[in-house]
Design a protein around this motif. Structure first.
Motif, mmCIF file in Angstrom:
data_model
loop_
_atom_site.group_PDB
_atom_site.id
_atom_site.type_symbol
_atom_site.label_atom_id
_atom_site.label_comp_id
_atom_site.label_asym_id
_atom_site.label_seq_id
_atom_site.Cartn_x
_atom_site.Cartn_y
_atom_site.Cartn_z
ATOM 1 N N TYR A 60 -2.078 -19.901 -17.239
ATOM 2 C CA TYR A 60 -0.611 -19.358 -18.455
ATOM 3 C C TYR A 60 -0.943 -19.408 -19.733
ATOM 4 O O TYR A 60 -0.937 -18.436 -20.051
ATOM 5 N N THR A 61 -1.691 -20.404 -20.092
ATOM 6 C CA THR A 61 -2.276 -20.184 -21.780
ATOM 7 C C THR A 61 -2.728 -19.485 -22.192
ATOM 8 O O THR A 61 -2.404 -19.157 -23.206
ATOM 9 N N ARG A 62 -3.966 -18.672 -21.376
ATOM 10 C CA ARG A 62 -4.091 -18.435 -21.924
ATOM 11 C C ARG A 62 -3.741 -16.268 -21.948
ATOM 12 O O ARG A 62 -3.748 -15.716 -22.380
ATOM 13 N N GLY A 81 0.028 -23.043 -28.314
ATOM 14 C CA GLY A 81 0.201 -22.749 -27.043
ATOM 15 C C GLY A 81 1.045 -23.667 -26.201
ATOM 16 O O GLY A 81 2.073 -23.189 -25.448
ATOM 17 N N PHE A 82 1.484 -25.326 -26.617
ATOM 18 C CA PHE A 82 2.194 -25.927 -26.120
ATOM 19 C C PHE A 82 3.673 -25.429 -26.132
ATOM 20 O O PHE A 82 4.663 -25.526 -25.692
ATOM 21 N N GLN A 83 3.481 -24.871 -27.836
ATOM 22 C CA GLN A 83 5.260 -24.197 -27.752
ATOM 23 C C GLN A 83 5.517 -23.284 -26.517
ATOM 24 O O GLN A 83 6.976 -23.114 -26.839
ATOM 25 N N LEU A 84 5.189 -22.533 -25.954
ATOM 26 C CA LEU A 84 5.715 -21.870 -25.394
ATOM 27 C C LEU A 84 5.188 -21.356 -23.841
ATOM 28 O O LEU A 84 4.676 -20.622 -23.079
ATOM 29 N N PRO A 89 9.380 -27.589 -23.297
ATOM 30 C CA PRO A 89 10.039 -26.223 -24.013
ATOM 31 C C PRO A 89 11.074 -27.119 -25.054
ATOM 32 O O PRO A 89 11.065 -27.829 -25.112
ATOM 33 N N PRO A 90 11.223 -26.516 -25.437
ATOM 34 C CA PRO A 90 11.736 -26.734 -26.604
ATOM 35 C C PRO A 90 12.978 -27.535 -26.726
ATOM 36 O O PRO A 90 13.859 -27.345 -25.586
ATOM 37 N N THR A 141 -4.379 -28.013 -20.724
ATOM 38 C CA THR A 141 -4.002 -27.666 -21.635
ATOM 39 C C THR A 141 -4.651 -26.633 -22.837
ATOM 40 O O THR A 141 -4.988 -25.617 -23.398
ATOM 41 N N ALA A 142 -4.689 -28.205 -23.485
ATOM 42 C CA ALA A 142 -5.352 -28.247 -24.884
ATOM 43 C C ALA A 142 -7.135 -27.519 -24.882
ATOM 44 O O ALA A 142 -7.508 -26.190 -25.341
#
Length: 418
Positions: A60-62, A81-84, A89-90, A141-142
């Motif tokens: 989902y990051t891609r 990517g982390f922010q979304l 979650p923010p 994720t990274a």
């Protein structure tokens, strides 16, 4: 042509909705992991959590990078990517970023809602989350942005002293001398699902507001700055994040048990998060508790979105002077083919839909009007008295995220390279 059920919302409503969807996606684990602990113990639950996040998050990051034009492979792109990501979650997971150069950066958490949930459970659970789970899943994720990226702790819980802030701090380094990490076989299997491959409508670059995230990394995302078109796409992508995480969860549970046990546990997960999500959506958007409110929540609920993935139609009728909400679930769609949430509902298993509806009003009850191989048609009406909350929802409500409130943090600031 309507390409998204979120097309019915205004830009301001969407700006409220998106962080809610991110938070509710994060709370999926508060629903599912309690049942994983019961089935497999603490260590088994840790294994499930590691697998589900490292299989789902790269996919989902891609997708989100492509949707919002997030180019590049530096640490700033990783942080975008982390922010979304439903994993961060923010505000609830209050990541603070620093970019030193293309290959080096840091982040720390000023507040960690996940830690607030786990610390009362004891040090073993804290170590399980902050060490065993975070090490492989942060990397996974990274790696979706750069296969040479590594995320390593500066410090992390258990906290010494007990009130230490920031609660943790990490470096992100891109080191091309390392061997790139290959994808997991199960992640490759999930890459072939409809949730990973479904095409959504492109963002309209002419719409008012920010249409992508190609500019500088910002310290916070203020979702109201995005265009209505971009917010619709973000909302749909966040729903797919939730589906992918659930598909990975179900796969990870199946590998430790069998398909029947996994189906039962995933249904319990669905029941828990369905009710809490509808409750938060209703509150966030200031809706009532009548049939019209339920119909709107059904249209917005991530279990029934995006439109291109879940075949669902919501309508209404009047029976005996009472407004009835109707839901048609088609069986020929990506969500059913994948075995996602929509596939878990049948005539004998209506708990998740009842839970969803009772997040709007505890008197709602669903019944099956008809069920064939092609579709199910269901009706929601009001009972004379409220029903007791599902135990699965009560378990999910254990999280501090259940009552978390977002704050307006003002104008975001760009994080420049030093």
């Amino acid at each position: 042509m309507v390409n998204s059920r979120y097309d019915s919302l205004s830009r301001s409503e969407l700006a409220i909705l998106v962080p809610e969807l991110l938070l509710c996606g994060h709370l999926i684990d508060r629903s599912g992991m309690a049942h994983a602990i019961a089935a497999f113990g603490r260590e088994g639950m840790t294994g499930v959590a590691i697998d589900e996040w490292r299989w789902a998050s790269p996919l989902y990051t891609r997708r989100m990078r492509a949707a919002l034009g997030i180019a590049g492979d530096g640490v700033d792109a990783i942080f975008k990517g982390f922010q979304l990501d439903i994993g961060a979650p923010p505000q609830f997971m209050d990541f603070r970023y620093r970019v030193r150069d293309h290959d080096n950066g840091e982040f720390h958490l000023d507040h960690c809602g996940a830690l607030a949930d786990v610390e009362p459970m004891g040090e073993e659970y804290v170590v399980g989350m902050c060490h065993h789970i975070e090490d492989p899943t942060f990397d996974a994720t990274a790696l979706a942005t750069n296969p040479y990226a590594r995320v390593r702790p500066i410090h992390r819980p258990p906290r010494v002293p007990a009130d230490r802030t920031p609660v943790c701090a990490w470096t992100v380094t891109i080191d091309r001398s390392l061997e790139p990490t290959p994808p997991e076989p199960d992640a490759l299997a999930l890459a072939g699902t409809r949730a990973a491959t479904v095409e959504l409508a492109a963002v309209d670059a002419e719409d008012d507001g920010q249409s992508d995230y190609s500019g500088p990394l910002l310290n916070d995302l203020r979702f109201g700055d995005f265009s209505r078109s971009a917010l619709i796409r973000i909302a749909d992508e966040v729903c797919l994040q939730q589906h992918l995480l659930t598909l990975a969860f179900r796969r990870a549970v199946t590998e430790r048990s069998d398909s029947a046990v996994a189906l039962d546990i995933t249904r319990k997960q669905f029941t828990g998060i369905a009710g809490l999500t509808s409750e938060r959506l209703r509150t966030a958007l200031g809706l009532g508790d009548d049939a019209a409110a339920l119909a709107k929540v059904l249209r917005l609920h991530p279990a029934l979105n995006p439109l291109a993935y879940v075949d669902a139609e919501i309508g209404s009728s009047v029976s005996g002077g009472e407004q009835i909400v109707e839901l048609r679930l088609g069986r020929d769609c990506g969500a059913v083919a994948d075995g996602a949430w929509a596939a878990l509902v049948d005539s004998e298993h209506l708990e998740a839909l009842n839970s969803l509806a009772r997040g709007v009003n505890p008197r709602f009850e669903v019944s099956v009007r008809s069920s064939t191989a092609d579709e199910m048609i269901l009706e929601f009406g009001l009972a004379a008295a409220p029903f007791r909350e599902f135990g699965e929802v009560a378990i999910t409500r254990f999280s501090t995220g259940a009552a978390f409130a977002f704050a307006d943090r003002g104008i975001p600031l760009p994080l420049t390279v030093l």
